[in-house]
Motif scaffolding. Structure first.
Motif, PDB file in Angstrom:
ATOM      1  N   ALA A  70      43.681  38.497  36.744  1.00 27.36           N
ATOM      2  CA  ALA A  70      42.363  38.620  37.600  1.00 27.36           C
ATOM      3  C   ALA A  70      42.518  38.219  39.138  1.00 27.36           C
ATOM      4  N   ALA A  71      43.696  37.364  39.330  1.00 29.74           N
ATOM      5  CA  ALA A  71      43.920  36.729  40.524  1.00 29.74           C
ATOM      6  C   ALA A  71      44.036  37.964  41.734  1.00 29.74           C
ATOM      7  N   CYS A 101      43.648  43.738  36.909  1.00 27.61           N
ATOM      8  CA  CYS A 101      42.932  43.451  35.518  1.00 27.61           C
ATOM      9  C   CYS A 101      42.056  44.490  35.154  1.00 27.61           C
ATOM     10  N   GLY A 102      41.413  44.314  34.102  1.00 29.98           N
ATOM     11  CA  GLY A 102      40.487  45.299  33.427  1.00 29.98           C
ATOM     12  C   GLY A 102      41.470  46.221  32.714  1.00 29.98           C
ATOM     13  N   LEU A 114      30.927  37.529  37.510  1.00 29.12           N
ATOM     14  CA  LEU A 114      32.175  37.787  38.060  1.00 29.12           C
ATOM     15  C   LEU A 114      32.254  37.495  39.400  1.00 29.12           C
ATOM     16  N   TYR A 156      23.486  34.220  29.225  1.00 31.02           N
ATOM     17  CA  TYR A 156      24.451  35.026  28.580  1.00 31.02           C
ATOM     18  C   TYR A 156      25.204  35.557  29.767  1.00 31.02           C
ATOM     19  N   ASP A 157      24.893  35.370  31.113  1.00 26.70           N
ATOM     20  CA  ASP A 157      25.291  35.963  32.298  1.00 26.70           C
ATOM     21  C   ASP A 157      26.731  35.731  32.212  1.00 26.70           C
ATOM     22  N   LEU A 158      27.410  37.043  32.663  1.00 24.23           N
ATOM     23  CA  LEU A 158      28.908  37.218  32.663  1.00 24.23           C
ATOM     24  C   LEU A 158      29.064  36.911  34.312  1.00 24.23           C
ATOM     25  N   LEU A 168      35.402  35.412  40.490  1.00 26.64           N
ATOM     26  CA  LEU A 168      36.439  36.362  40.443  1.00 26.64           C
ATOM     27  C   LEU A 168      36.871  37.473  41.680  1.00 26.64           C
ATOM     28  N   LYS A 192      39.201  49.276  40.387  1.00 30.15           N
ATOM     29  CA  LYS A 192      37.861  49.152  39.947  1.00 30.15           C
ATOM     30  C   LYS A 192      37.595  47.853  39.219  1.00 30.15           C
ATOM     31  N   GLY A 193      36.260  47.572  38.966  1.00 28.98           N
ATOM     32  CA  GLY A 193      36.040  46.372  38.341  1.00 28.98           C
ATOM     33  C   GLY A 193      35.829  45.355  39.533  1.00 28.98           C
ATOM     34  N   ILE A 194      36.769  44.711  39.944  1.00 22.73           N
ATOM     35  CA  ILE A 194      36.699  43.824  41.189  1.00 22.73           C
ATOM     36  C   ILE A 194      37.068  44.796  42.251  1.00 22.73           C
TER      37      ILE A 194
END
Lengths: 321, 195
Positions: free
Chosen positions: A237-238, A243-244, A42, A38-40, A45, A264-266
């Motif tokens: 997300a590019a 994004c987020g 990132l 179930y790995d997400l 990205l 944040k996030g990426i």
């Protein structure tokens, strides 16, 4: 008979060893993320093509103040950092000039043209001299308010309050002028949708107000009368988009009207031109620690870009070539 | 005969005999002692049941490795995603609901991050959406928790549902948790949600 017992014992031992070996081999490798169905991931990205990185000089300052919350610069190029119920004033090389206490940890900082420090103490504003003397305390916005950003332009103070998602405008003397969040169409780009405590303000070279509309991934520019002037921002997300739930978390405007944004996030620091056109990336996730979130930005008098990474007790300094 | 009758009458009269003050206090004290003993036993029993240790996930330590979904002894894991609505931003673009880089923000199966479609999205008013968890479908994989934590406020969190958990003496997930996030807590505490 004796030999037979030895053979039985040997067979038993071999079976025992085989069971142990089988168990070892059958055991999943828990350190390997590939074992997670179930790995997400990132990672793809977070990859930024190398050609998008802008040429720059880089340095950093180790911050002698853990759990820092806010960063600002004064006109002399000194850095002001808030954290642990104190304000720290540093030279741009990181030498400590002054440290004074505040009743609470400041959540946002700004310095006016008279070198006075506006300090957001969660739900109200306090004004300090550059020597650390309390000059004035402003009334609280509302009991549950949380001020995340202060923007100063001559004669005007703007406060970003994240709980109600509103921007409050005051005169320099602390007289309330207007707020920007109420009475707007919820589908309009200037309806401020603030899902979390990331809500930043910046003043453009023309002294107009820019606000991060983080829930809509937009930067919104207002006229002096509070009406919408312009906005930009793409959800993606590019590298060229945001994004987020709450990006960009912080912004700063340069003298030519270009934007520096933090996400944040990426975790990325990026540059956009005055019209919101993507120019390039100053720093990607590899520059920051894995826990970096909500990087406050400030600009120096020589177009330096300072980035506060509180989780790593660092101020990163970028100067574009 | 008359003596017998008088004896019967005497014994029959004992029921109507007035209780003396001393007797009354004695009986009262006995009853009070019995009641307090009963309540104390009940209280202690209930307390001991409430404070029995149960397994729970510390969301501060959880790394969403996916083992909660694959290692629980139950056919469908007792670990479920729980939503702290107070922390949620009710965003249109929810990092816990949508796969990264989706083309459309709608409920199309191809856009959803949850492998079992356990996260439900409901329109509230522009620009807000509400996200609810269907516990029947949730297998505790933590994919939405990772997405929410990376991009959002971290309002989606994994917890062990005590109505489902068999509270094994040696929890199979706790044995393989790489972060040591599954810990024993008093049953009275129940859940360890970040707020």
């Amino acid at each position: 008979m004796k030999n037979r017992i030895w053979i039985y014992l040997l067979v038993l031992l071999l079976t025992f060893l085989l069971i142990i070996l089988f168990n070892r081999l059958a055991k999943p490798d828990f350190e390997n993320p590939a074992q997670n169905p179930y790995d997400l991931s990132l990672d793809s990205l977070a990859q930024i093509p190398p050609e998008l990185y802008l040429p720059l000089d880089y340095s950093y300052i180790d911050l002698p103040l853990p759990q820092a919350k806010a960063l600002a610069t004064d006109s002399a190029g000194n850095l002001l950092v808030a954290g642990q119920q104190s304000i720290l004033v540093l030279t741009c090389e990181g030498k400590e000039l002054l440290r004074f206490n505040t009743p609470q940890t400041a959540t946002a900082l700004a310095v006016d043209h008279q070198q006075r420090i506006y300090c957001a103490l969660e739900n109200h504003l306090a004004l300090y001299s550059m020597q650390g003397d309390l000059l004035k305390t402003f009334p609280e916005l509302h009991p549950g308010a949380y001020i995340t950003s202060i923007a100063y332009s001559p004669g005007r103070i703007y406060l970003a309050e994240a709980v109600k998602g509103d921007v409050y405008e005051f005169t320099g003397d602390g007289e309330f002028v207007k707020s920007y969040g109420k009475g707007r169409d919820k589908t309009a780009p200037d309806f401020l949708n603030i899902p979390s405590l990331y809500f930043d303000l910046a003043i453009g070279p023309d002294n107009s107000l820019w606000v991060t509309n983080t829930g809509k991934h937009k930067l919104v520019n207002f006229h002096a009368d509070g009406s919408l002037r312009s906005y930009w921002g793409v959800t993606s997300a590019a590298p060229e988009g945001f994004c987020g739930c709450c990006n960009p978390t912080h912004i700063v405007l340069m003298e030519d009207g270009s934007f520096i944004t933090a996400e944040k996030g990426i975790v990325r620091i990026k540059k956009y031109n005055y019209g919101g056109g993507f120019i390039g990336v100053l720093a990607g996730p590899e520059r920051f620690g894995p826990k970096a979130v909500g990087l406050d930005l400030a600009k120096g008098p020589e177009e330096q870009i300072y980035v506060l990474e509180a989780e790593n007790n660092k101020i990163h300094c970028f100067r574009l070539k | 005969m008359s003596d017998q009758h008088s004896n019967k009458l005497k014994s029959g009269n004992t029921g109507n005999k007035k209780i003396g003050r001393r007797e009354f206090f004695k009986t009262g004290l006995r009853a009070a002692a019995l009641i307090s003993l009963g309540s104390a036993t009940g209280y202690l029993l209930s307390k001991s049941t409430l404070d029995d240790p149960v397994w729970q996930i510390d969301p501060e330590k959880c790394v969403q490795c996916g083992r909660c979904a694959t290692h629980c002894v139950l056919p469908v894991s007792a670990v479920k995603c729980m939503h702290v609505y107070k922390m949620c931003g009710y965003c249109d673009l929810c990092g816990g609901y949508f796969r990264p880089q989706v083309k459309k923000l709608d409920t199309g199966a191809e856009n959803q991050l949850c492998p079992t479609k356990a996260l439900k999205r409901t329109f509230v008013e522009p620009p807000y959406y509400r996200y609810d968890i269907d516990e029947e479908l949730c297998n505790g994989c933590g994919k939405c928790v990772e997405g929410c934590g990376s991009f959002g406020n971290g309002s989606l969190q994994l917890q062990i549902n005590h109505n489902i958990c068999t509270n094994c003496n040696k929890c199979a997930i706790a044995r393989v948790c790489p972060a040591g996030a599954i810990i024993r807590i008093p049953a009275s505490k129940g859940y360890l949600l970040k707020k």
